[in-house]
Each structure stands twice: as structure tokens, then as C-alpha cells.
Design a protein around this motif. Structure first.
Motif, mmCIF file in Angstrom:
data_model
loop_
_atom_site.group_PDB
_atom_site.id
_atom_site.type_symbol
_atom_site.label_atom_id
_atom_site.label_comp_id
_atom_site.label_asym_id
_atom_site.label_seq_id
_atom_site.Cartn_x
_atom_site.Cartn_y
_atom_site.Cartn_z
ATOM 1 N N LYS A 266 0.829 -1.216 0.000
ATOM 2 C CA LYS A 266 0.000 0.000 0.000
ATOM 3 C C LYS A 266 0.858 1.259 0.000
ATOM 4 O O LYS A 266 0.518 2.254 -0.639
ATOM 5 C CB LYS A 266 -0.931 -0.002 1.222
ATOM 6 N N ASN A 270 0.775 4.141 -2.978
ATOM 7 C CA ASN A 270 0.517 5.555 -2.659
ATOM 8 C C ASN A 270 1.676 6.456 -3.073
ATOM 9 O O ASN A 270 1.460 7.552 -3.609
ATOM 10 C CB ASN A 270 0.245 5.713 -1.159
ATOM 11 N N ASN A 289 -2.219 4.217 -11.086
ATOM 12 C CA ASN A 289 -3.060 3.581 -10.062
ATOM 13 C C ASN A 289 -3.770 2.356 -10.626
ATOM 14 O O ASN A 289 -3.804 1.292 -9.985
ATOM 15 C CB ASN A 289 -4.082 4.595 -9.532
ATOM 16 N N ASP A 293 -2.951 -1.415 -9.381
ATOM 17 C CA ASP A 293 -4.072 -2.119 -8.738
ATOM 18 C C ASP A 293 -4.271 -3.499 -9.374
ATOM 19 O O ASP A 293 -4.470 -4.504 -8.673
ATOM 20 C CB ASP A 293 -5.352 -1.282 -8.861
#
Length: 313
Positions: A266, A270, A289, A293
Motif C-alpha cells: 500500500k 501511494n 493507479n 491495482d
């Protein structure tokens, strides 16, 4: 103190430079990163030393005013509030800062004292300075608040100072905002008797220092493998349409997923979304992103994430 994000930015910039030059001199570029970070430390020291030189200049101005032939009572008994400011005094009396200036031979302000005069004149003409000097109440917190505003409103935005830094070192152009943020944060967090405004090292620890080398080398030396991980994950994007910087950001993130067991997935996601947002195109953060993901779901399903410790997935 450098954060991991600052380190990632330095590595990203060097990988980009390497790709643009189409060079394979990995060790040479790694030396450049280390030199760039050393230069960043010089910028940090120089910026803090500017407070010391402002204090020295103010002290000399007070001495000159007292020697006037027709000195007024104000000249004879000048307001010393600025040079007695707790934060300013801490920096003036900081032996580590003084030794760092001498050791690294950072005599910029002695050779270019016009910058000190420019900032001093702007300071004493400001309402901020006039109000502070007129206040009869004194306290550590008031001193700290004044120095924080002095830095954020007068020193940091000074165009001449910015131009000087830009002319001195090419890498300082990107470093100035980072260093200004670091210094301002240090001033605001200062506590009486426990100030940590000057840090002798920019790295938090040896692990962060090693992180620079590992992230750069593992990303560059595993380029083909990292590129293969991206293939097939961008059906709506031709390879030629993907910004080079986005590809680098993705490769660095994938490298952290697969080669850095102690960094939570994570955190990696970020960090690289923020890098894409700040340094690439307007749509880059959404693109990065989306790809990351997809990859993280795939890696979890295939048990490819080798993360150590609880909560790192």
C-alpha cells in the motif's frame, strides 16, 4: 532529513536521465545520485547558514549605528530582539552547523554578501519585522513563530536567492522546495533546549542510504523483467503512447513489490501515484493507479508478493 519519497524522486530522475542518454553506465549514474544528494546537503547547510549571516550583518549594523557622530538615544541603545531571538541564537551557536560550513567550504555568503544585504533590507522593511521588534512581550514560541514566517514569507520566496541557487547547481532546481519544506518543518517543531533544526546527516539511517543504491540498481538491472510485468496490463494504451516517466514510475513500483519485502504494498502504491501526479502528465496518476491495482491483485492471487511482517500486503 530526507524521506523515502525524496529518495524515490532522486532515483526516478536518474533512471530517466539514463534512459534519455541510452547509457548503460549504471555505476556512473549511481555516483551522480550520491553526488546530487551530497549537493542537496550543501544547499540545506547554506540555507541555514543564511540565518547566521543575517544575524552577523544585523550585529554589525547595530555596532555601526552606535559609532555615529550624532548618535541618537535609539542608536546608543538599539533594539537587539532580532539577534537575541532564541531560534536565531540556536543556529548562531550551533557548533555542528559551523563545522559543516567550514568542512564543506561553503563560503558562498562571504563571497556573495549582497544576497545577505538584499534579504536583510527586505526583512527590516517588512511589517512582519516591524511588528515583531515593537512587541514588548517575548517568549520562545513568539521567537519561533517569527522565524518561521521570516523564512516562509521573505527568505524562501526571494527571487534573487532562488536564481543564485539555480545558477550554482543544476540539481538544486528540484531540491529547493524539498529543503525549504524540511527547514520550515524543523523550525515549527523546535522545542526549547531540544531543537533539531540542523541535522548533521540528511539520511535518517543507514537503511535509507542503502535504499538509494538498491532501488536504483534493482530497477535498472531488472528492466526487461519489469517491462514484461507491464505487458498486457495496458490494453487501451499503445506502448509508444505511454509517457516514458510513467513507465519508469511503474517499473520502480513493481520493483518494490517484488524485490523489497519490508515495504508494504500500500505504501508503494501511494508513493508512486503521488510521484506520477507531481512529475508526469495530468492523467498519469490514474493510469499508474489502475495498472498497479491490477498487478497487486494478480500478485496476491499468484502468491508472488514476498512481504515480511503483518500488514505489509
Amino acid at each position: 532529513m530526507l524521506t523515502r519519497r525524496h529518495i524515490r524522486v532522486k532515483v526516478m530522475q536518474s533512471i530517466y536521465a539514463l534512459s534519455q542518454s541510452q547509457s548503460d553506465q549504471v555505476d556512473k549514474e549511481l555516483k551522480f545520485i550520491n553526488m546530487s544528494i551530497a549537493n542537496m546537503h550543501d544547499l540545506y547547510i547554506l540555507t541555514l547558514d543564511l540565518f547566521v549571516k543575517l544575524s552577523d550583518y544585523a550585529t554589525n549594523q547595530l555596532a555601526l549605528s552606535q559609532k555615529k557622530y550624532l548618535a541618537t538615544s535609539e542608536d546608543k541603545n538599539p533594539n537587539r530582539k532580532f539577534i537575541q531571538n532564541a531560534i536565531i541564537l540556536h543556529l548562531v551557536e550551533n557548533k555542528e552547523l559551523k563545522e559543516a560550513v567550514q568542512h564543506r567550504k561553503l563560503n558562498d555568503w562571504e563571497l556573495n554578501d549582497e544576497y545577505i544585504r538584499v534579504i536583510f533590507d527586505e526583512m527590516i522593511a517588512s511589517d512582519l519585522y516591524k511588528k515583531y521588534m515593537a512587541e514588548t512581550e517575548t517568549s520562545y514560541d513568539l521567537d519561533k513563530a517569527f522565524v518561521a514566517k521570516l523564512f516562509s514569507e521573505i527568505i524562501a520566496p526571494n527571487d534573487k536567492l532562488y536564481e543564485y541557487f539555480e545558477d550554482q547547481k543544476l540539481t538544486w532546481l528540484d531540491d529547493v522546495p524539498v529543503i525549504n519544506t524540511l527547514i520550515l518543518k524543523s523550525i515549527k517543531q523546535a522545542k526549547k533546549g531540544r531543537e533539531k533544526i540542523f541535522l548533521s546527516e540528511l539520511y535518517k539511517d543507514d537503511e535509507d542510504k542503502q535504499f538509494v543504491k538498491d532501488l536504483f540498481r534493482k530497477t535498472v538491472l531488472n528492466d526487461d523483467m519489469l517491462a514484461a510485468e507491464i505487458q498486457g496490463k495496458t490494453p487501451n494504451w499503445d506502448k509508444d503512447r505511454i509517457a516514458n516517466l510513467d513507465l519508469i514510475v511503474l517499473k520502480m513500483a513493481i520493483c518494490e513489490f517484488l524485490k523489497f519485502p519490508s515495504i508494504p504494498a500500500k505504501v508503494t502504491i501511494n508513493e508512486y501515484i503521488e510521484l506520477a501526479k507531481e512529475y508526469s502528465t495530468s492523467k498519469s496518476s490514474m493510469f499508474v493507479n489502475g495498472i498497479l491495482d491490477k498487478l497487486i491483485k494478480e500478485y496476491k492471487k499468484e502468491n508472488k508478493l514476498n512481504k515480511i511482517g503483518r500488514g505489509l500486503m
